[in-house]
Scaffold this motif. Sequence first.
Motif, short mmCIF file in Angstrom:
data_model
loop_
_atom_site.label_atom_id
_atom_site.label_comp_id
_atom_site.label_asym_id
_atom_site.label_seq_id
_atom_site.Cartn_x
_atom_site.Cartn_y
_atom_site.Cartn_z
N ARG A 125 0.85 -1.19 0.00
CA ARG A 125 0.00 0.00 0.00
C ARG A 125 0.89 1.25 0.00
O ARG A 125 1.99 1.23 0.55
CB ARG A 125 -0.93 0.04 1.22
CG ARG A 125 -2.01 -1.04 1.21
CD ARG A 125 -3.03 -0.79 0.12
NE ARG A 125 -4.13 -1.75 0.13
CZ ARG A 125 -4.15 -2.86 -0.59
NH1 ARG A 125 -3.11 -3.18 -1.37
NH2 ARG A 125 -5.19 -3.67 -0.52
N SER A 169 -9.21 12.28 2.01
CA SER A 169 -9.30 11.19 1.05
C SER A 169 -8.63 9.97 1.67
O SER A 169 -7.46 9.68 1.41
CB SER A 169 -8.62 11.57 -0.28
OG SER A 169 -8.77 10.55 -1.24
N GLY A 184 -8.46 6.85 1.50
CA GLY A 184 -7.88 5.69 0.84
C GLY A 184 -6.39 5.75 0.69
O GLY A 184 -5.72 4.71 0.73
N ALA A 185 -5.82 6.96 0.53
CA ALA A 185 -4.39 7.03 0.27
C ALA A 185 -3.74 8.32 0.73
O ALA A 185 -2.55 8.51 0.49
CB ALA A 185 -4.12 6.84 -1.22
#
Length: 374
Positions: free
Chosen positions: A213, A296, A298-299
């Motif tokens: 990730r 955000s 997610g990342a």
Amino acid sequence: MAEFFFYGTLRHLPLLSVVLGRPVTGEAAWLPGHAVRQAMEGAFPVLVEQPGARAEGIVVRDIGLAEIARLDHYEGGFAFDTVEMTVQTTQPEMARVYRPRPGQWQAGAPWVLADWQARWGDVVTETAHDVMALHGTMPADAVLARYPQMLVRGASRLRARTDAAPTALRLAAQPGDVQVLSRRTPYARFFAVEEYDLTHRLFQGDQGKPILRAAFIACDAVTVLPYDPVRDRVLLVEQFRTGALARGDRQCWQLEAVAGRVDADETPEATARREAVEEAGLTLGDLLPVAQYYTSIGAVSEYLYSFVAPCDLPDGLAGTHGVEEEGEDIRTHVIPFDRLMELVGSGEISNAPLIITALWLQRERPRLRGALQV
């Protein structure tokens, strides 16, 4: 093995333990003919010659070659090198001492360890984990160039631990649920990108397989919308935004709330007040919390604290502002609340923090107007 004398921030044993990679203790010592002064350029001290003075510190013995390399990485990031000097414990003895390179830093007022610990100890110690994670992968001078941004990230991480949100519905994480196997930083300047090889607990209870990730490291920030409840108007800022350019948006000038990054020695509330002065020429009083949230999740690590600030917004207040040294070119607009909601509805306001704040204000506006009108 070597003996070191520490007179500055590394007298803070939690920090020294992070740098060395092990628990450590020290013996009280002092260096005659020297004083410890605050560096004019940052939150750290420098050693200067001063006849008749004595620099208090500690001696740590039996430091091995691998630990010396870790110390050189950390102190080298501040442009410090070691010299052999005679220090005093129960008797005179030789020890290695980190001193700033000639002409690197300017010495200011006397430096006091207790004052530094109260203001900076936790943040600098937390940041040291990031500095040491770069040992062997990033040169010390490159670490020095990024250190102010790294301090902000360290402060953000401390707030993340103390501002934990509820877990009434979602999984309440336990130690060991997430295991970071390795971490890399392929890009690091004002922002950074980190890659993780990790495993995490699955909902059925097992530990998942290793996965890769990546995260864009952007630190905690603040938005604040000035609102005049008597005149029922708000102040917006307009400026060029690189994110819109990178997306391919022709409209790179965005309407936003006053906003800025929370510096390492600030609270979110202090940041809101500072940015209001810099971006709008406003001195704020009360700050009403709107929400705290990821932009955000997610990342991106950025986490926002959004506020509404009831204040006086008279005619003629709009103008241009910004910190020239930071390349800011900001125009302010004072508009009626109804116009704000029209801009949200039309899509001309297209950034999440201002939309969230506008909707909050739409809900709370009757209460604020009733309570704060004079």
